[in-house]
Design an enzyme around this catalytic site. Structure first.
Site, short mmCIF file in Angstrom:
data_model
loop_
_atom_site.label_atom_id
_atom_site.label_comp_id
_atom_site.label_asym_id
_atom_site.label_seq_id
_atom_site.Cartn_x
_atom_site.Cartn_y
_atom_site.Cartn_z
N HIS A 189 31.90 26.45 36.38
CA HIS A 189 32.85 25.87 35.36
C HIS A 189 32.16 25.64 34.20
O HIS A 189 31.64 24.06 34.91
CB HIS A 189 34.42 25.85 36.05
CG HIS A 189 35.16 25.92 34.78
ND1 HIS A 189 35.57 24.74 33.53
CD2 HIS A 189 36.26 26.60 34.19
CE1 HIS A 189 36.70 25.13 33.64
NE2 HIS A 189 37.36 26.06 33.56
N ASP A 212 33.76 21.62 44.49
CA ASP A 212 34.92 21.64 42.86
C ASP A 212 35.59 22.82 43.87
O ASP A 212 35.73 24.03 43.83
CB ASP A 212 34.31 22.07 41.39
CG ASP A 212 35.11 22.68 40.65
OD1 ASP A 212 36.73 22.10 40.79
OD2 ASP A 212 35.27 23.80 39.76
N GLN A 215 39.31 26.66 42.93
CA GLN A 215 39.76 28.17 43.14
C GLN A 215 39.41 28.58 44.12
O GLN A 215 40.21 29.56 44.56
CB GLN A 215 38.77 29.04 42.32
CG GLN A 215 38.28 28.96 40.62
CD GLN A 215 40.01 29.62 39.95
OE1 GLN A 215 40.92 29.63 40.81
NE2 GLN A 215 40.08 29.00 38.92
N LYS A 241 46.99 25.43 39.43
CA LYS A 241 46.37 26.03 40.43
C LYS A 241 46.47 26.85 41.68
O LYS A 241 46.69 27.97 42.02
CB LYS A 241 44.68 26.65 40.49
CG LYS A 241 44.45 26.21 38.95
CD LYS A 241 43.28 26.50 39.23
CE LYS A 241 42.33 26.33 37.68
NZ LYS A 241 43.04 27.30 36.46
N CYS A 265 35.64 29.86 30.82
CA CYS A 265 35.37 28.94 30.88
C CYS A 265 33.13 28.78 31.90
O CYS A 265 32.86 27.49 32.28
CB CYS A 265 35.86 27.01 31.17
SG CYS A 265 37.08 27.07 29.42
#
Lengths: 427, 152
Positions: free
Chosen positions: A144, A221, A224, A247, A385
């Protein structure tokens, strides 16, 4: 970094896929999310944009309201009743987050505005301290923008170099290229756990073990992955793990930076201000201890407390059950989408979560998005993104369906039916 | 199809999307600009040949949604042969049309086929799609930046 230890255990990427969904009652879960019962353009809402943000269960909404009605106060300073109550609730969430990702200590949990701020924090502090001219940072082609730009900014400032792990046509990392990218100048690997535009689950454990064998720290990261997979930062052994609360069925404006205590301890503060100090004089300021050193100013108290309630909610359902249910949805979606005429999936990794990026030959994703909106279906269209991913696949944009714990097979059927409307317009 | 959706995807728009006019880089041009919408990744290159204050030729290339492609196609069809000032006036009117600021029926009917873009005003997220080629044309006429983005 001399405090990075190699792990001699066998790498298995900690991916035990659980398929047992017994007791998972999606109808009951849907009742907990008020917004799922609204209509859009006169049609029942089908929300397929969960990788952008997830909806909030009633418990989170009510907790937020209750906090303002019964607790509202600033934290860490007041001697009065409400301030103490707010402080306790806020700090209880830190403990909840610690447990949720299995960190060793609450000192390793830093609240941030989101994953983006968490990465920027690491770049500004750890990065500035450890990365110098000619040093290298390794990221991947599927990051991202929030895990690209902070490193580019740092590289520009320090004359350092950002290197990129390539991806194949399925949207998987070309892992065989990674060893060749690592040099004695590599100071950090910063890698996305699950791709927001491709759905790919990356073999982060393998990456971490490889990096550690060369003494290189790793940032993961988890924006997600936190909502789809069971996360155990101690088993992963990563130095940093970041995610956003919104999220994870929590409020916006709250996120988490996990960092190993010794590393966080060695890092300079990110922002200066109240709460991050132990003592201030004009001659000298002594910084507060972890985790407060990194939380200058009044934090997002209500967001934090809302995130705690979201974690309670997920824990009560069970993240493994959620993962098993979403796997069913993922398989069902893949089966139902494949026969759609002109359908080309973007991101066909072997290991992926319920994110479906696609294009329809000759029809722009934006037009698909607008037409589906009139069927009550919310999807995301654009580059998500991840412009380098779009470039890799030589497309300007994709349409993206991203599913969550409350989506159903019936909604997937409705989507497949609604796609016909797109073909009607562009016949 | 829903009425509002029909207003957006009118037959003229769908037709120009399917067979865009004035598509492709010309051999001769003296004005150029590249338009880019970072939100959706759409981009359009506009090439113009201006002689004696007249837009002798205008062509475009790029990739985009049905709204932006048809907008570029109709724009080039209508602007060709017009004076530069007339083209700029059309830019202003078109901008007002898609942002819902233009309700003078006489002015709208003077715009001819461009009036089909009136439906865009009900789709705030799509205004930039329709206006990107126009912003790019304006920029090309002024030879301002070589790469511009559309703001509604």
């Amino acid at each position: 970094m001399n405090n990075i230890k190699a792990n001699n255990n066998k790498t298995d990427n900690l991916r035990t896929v659980i398929t047992d969904t017994s007791g998972y009652d999606v109808k009951r879960i849907r009742k907990d999310f008020p917004i799922l019962h609204t209509t859009v353009h006169g049609k029942p809402l089908v929300y397929f944009d969960n990788a952008a943000t997830t909806h909030k269960p009633l418990a989170v909404i009510e907790k937020t309201r209750k906090y303002y009605e019964e607790t509202n106060s600033n934290i860490h300073r007041g001697v009065h009743f409400l301030s103490q109550k707010a402080t306790n609730e806020y700090e209880e969430v830190r403990e909840k987050v610690r447990g949720f990702i299995n960190a060793k200590s609450h000192k390793e949990i830093i609240f941030t505005r989101g994953a983006t701020e968490a990465i920027n924090l690491v770049a500004s502090t750890f990065g500035r301290m450890n990365i110098g001219e000619g040093d290298e940072i390794i990221i991947s082609h599927m990051e991202h923008h929030s895990n690209i730009v902070p490193w580019q900014m740092l590289a520009e400032e320090k004359n350092a170099i950002v290197k990129v792990i390539p991806i194949n046509d399925h949207g998987e990392l070309e892992m065989d290229k990674l060893p060749g990218l690592i040099t004695d100048r590599t100071k950090l690997v910063s890698i996305v756990h699950v791709s927001n535009s491709l759905g790919t689950v990356n073999p982060v454990k393998e990456i971490i073990d490889l990096a550690h064998s060369k003494g290189i720290p790793v940032l993961v990261d988890g924006s997600q992955s936190i909502q789809h997979l069971k996360i155990d930062v101690r088993a992963l052994d990563c130095e940093f793990f970041v995610f956003s609360g919104h999220k994870l069925y929590g409020p916006t404006g709250i996120g988490v930076l996990y960092g190993k205590e010794d590393i966080l301890d060695s890092m300079p503060p990110y922002q200066g201000g109240g709460d991050m100090i132990a003592a201030v004089s004009f001659e000298r300021t002594i910084y507060n201890e972890l985790p407060f050193k990194f939380e200058a100013g009044t934090p997002n108290i209500v967001g934090t407390i809302g995130l705690g309630t979201a974690i309670d909610y997920i824990t009560s359902v069970g993240i493994e059950k959620i993962a098993a249910y979403e796997k069913q949805l993922c398989d069902y979606g893949a089966e139902k989408f494949a026969p759609i005429p002109k359908f080309r999936p973007i991101g066909t990794a072997k290991d992926k979560v319920s994110v479906f990026s696609f294009i329809l030959a000759g029809i722009h994703p934006h037009d698909i998005g607008t037409i589906l909106d009139f069927e009550g279906i919310a999807i995301r269209t654009g580059h998500h993104c991840t412009q380098p991913v779009m470039k890799r696949f030589n497309i300007p944009a994709t349409a993206r369906v991203s599913l969550a714990m409350y989506n159903t097979k019936e909604e997937i059927d409705h989507f497949v039916h609604a796609i016909n409307k797109v073909f009607e317009v562009f016949s | 199809m829903d009425n509002e959706l029909k207003e957006l995807y009118q037959q003229v728009i769908l037709d120009h999307n399917k067979s865009p006019r004035n598509y492709g880089k010309p051999e001769n041009y003296n004005h150029f600009a590249e338009g880019y919408n970072p939100l959706c990744g759409d981009h359009v290159d506009v090439y113009i040949k201006v002689e004696n204050g007249i837009v002798e030729d205008v062509r475009f290339e790029g990739s985009g949604c049905a709204i932006s492609k048809s907008s570029a196609s109709l724009m080039t069809s209508i602007v060709k042969g017009k004076k530069v000032e007339e083209a700029e006036k059309l830019f202003d009117n078109f901008h007002d049309l898609v942002t819902g600021k233009l309700d003078d029926e006489a002015v709208i009917s003077e715009m001819g086929k461009l009036a089909v873009f009136q439906g865009v005003r009900d789709f705030p997220a799509r205004v930039k799609c329709a206006s990107l080629p126009w912003h790019t044309m304006k920029s090309a006429l002024h030879d301002e930046a070589t790469k511009i983005t559309s703001e509604p």
